[in-house]
Design an enzyme around this catalytic site. Structure first.
Site, PDB file in Angstrom:
ATOM      1  N   THR A  39       0.824  -1.201   0.000  1.00 54.43           N
ATOM      2  CA  THR A  39       0.000   0.000   0.000  1.00 54.43           C
ATOM      3  C   THR A  39       0.862   1.257   0.000  1.00 54.43           C
ATOM      4  OG1 THR A  39      -1.807  -1.141   1.134  1.00 54.43           O
ATOM      5  CG2 THR A  39      -1.803   1.256   1.246  1.00 54.43           C
ATOM      6  N   HIS A  42       1.733   1.762  -3.470  1.00 58.57           N
ATOM      7  CA  HIS A  42       0.589   2.305  -4.204  1.00 58.57           C
ATOM      8  C   HIS A  42       0.498   3.815  -3.999  1.00 58.57           C
ATOM      9  CE1 HIS A  42      -1.767  -1.055  -5.920  1.00 58.57           C
ATOM     10  NE2 HIS A  42      -1.214  -1.772  -4.961  1.00 58.57           N
TER      11      HIS A  42
END
Length: 337
Positions: A39, A42
């Site tokens: 994440t 990301h």
């Protein structure tokens, strides 16, 4: 304090970062270990995390450390406590919080996503989000409680029985966590699909009965209609489509890997209908932190053999830029063990 500050897409810099005063319900911890999650990557590449990200901000939601300052209203912790942090903060008032689904909170906040996180020397967290870890648990293990908790939440979405064949798509860090926990649940057979041959030996050591490299039509054909339970840990179009094809009639599919927001997959509704498939998603880790700590403490889930890279705080900007090319199974920013 020194912190690796995310300033915008592909922009990160280690800076002297102003720390804040504590609210009565908060504690300040000295960060000893912080994981680099998919994440975080990301977010670095311009995608949202579990909630919207508004830079500049300090990333890092997998963290553990020592309590060094207490807010005036904190009574459940003391100075020197060793703690692992659950990063997710729920409002307690919205429809989802009041119906027992706080992880879907309309006003979700998260340490390292909407407020400064663990890629720094210090981090402020609500005392309610700090969980004591035993002295025999390393800070690296303490930081990895969060991803183990996410995996546990995913496992609660499916029913793994001793007669089941389970296919895990993706043998990276998350796939290796799922492998250990599925093994604990007593699945009859566990197959892992992982293209990187160098990971195969570790996957067999962790309990896989079979590891396949999905790079040929023959191998992919071998996986068709093979599994009672499919756990997808990659988040790519082809791996999610494979998950649906690999499930047997009556199969369960857990889509756990985090795709890019614009990823679309081709799915035959008739396949879902005719095989009567159950397809589940899994989002973050509502109240699984204590259970995850127990699994690690009992050595049911092994953590440190899965860590491939250790970094210093000053390494982070360069590492975040090069991460996809570095062949990192799991990276941790650490000040101590």
């Amino acid at each position: 304090m020194r912190a690796a500050v995310f300033k915008g897409k592909h922009q990160m810099e280690v800076l002297d970062w102003k720390t804040k005063d504590l609210e009565p319900h908060e504690v300040r911890i000295r960060v000893e270990s912080c994981g680099i999650c998919g994440t975080d990557q990301h977010i670095y590449h311009g995608h949202p995390g579990s909630a919207a990200v508004n830079p500049p901000i300090v990333l890092g939601h997998e963290l553990a450390g020592e309590v060094i300052e207490l807010g005036s209203g904190v009574s459940n912790l003391k100075l020197g406590d060793r703690v692992s942090i659950d990063p997710n903060i729920y409002c307690g008032e919205c429809e989802y919080c009041r119906s027992g689904r706080p992880h879907l909170c309309d006003h979700l906040q998260a340490i390292g996503v909407t407020r400064d996180g663990g890629m720094a020397e210090y981090c402020i967290v609500p005392a309610a989000n700090a969980y004591l870890i035993p002295n025999e648990m390393s800070y690296v293990e303490g930081a990895m409680v969060e991803p183990v908790g996410c995996v546990l939440h995913g496992l609660k979405k499916i029913d793994v029985r001793p007669v089941h064949t389970v296919l895990i798509i993706g043998g990276g860090f998350i796939g290796q966590l799922f492998l250990q926990l599925v093994k604990k649940q007593g699945a009859a057979k566990i197959i892992v699909s992982e293209p990187a041959v160098e990971k195969h030996e570790r996957l067999l050591e962790l309990g896989a009965n079979e590891v396949v490299q999905p790079t040929s039509p023959e191998t992919v054909q071998h996986l068709m209609n093979i599994a009672d339970v499919v756990i997808e840990c990659v988040g790519r179009k082809e791996s999610m489509e494979l998950a649906i094809k690999a499930a047997r009639k009556g199969g369960q599919i857990l889509l756990f890997g985090v795709p890019s927001p614009d990823t679309l997959i081709n799915v035959s509704p008739f396949t879902i209908f005719s095989k009567e498939l159950s397809i589940k998603g899994s989002f973050i880790n509502p109240f699984t932190h204590e259970e995850a700590i127990s699994f690690i403490r009992q050595n049911i889930v092994r953590i440190e053999p899965l860590i491939s890279h250790y970094f210093a705080l000053d390494d982070i900007p360069e590492v975040m830029g090069k991460y996809p090319q570095m062949n990192v199974a799991k990276g941790v920013v650490t000040h101590s063990t």
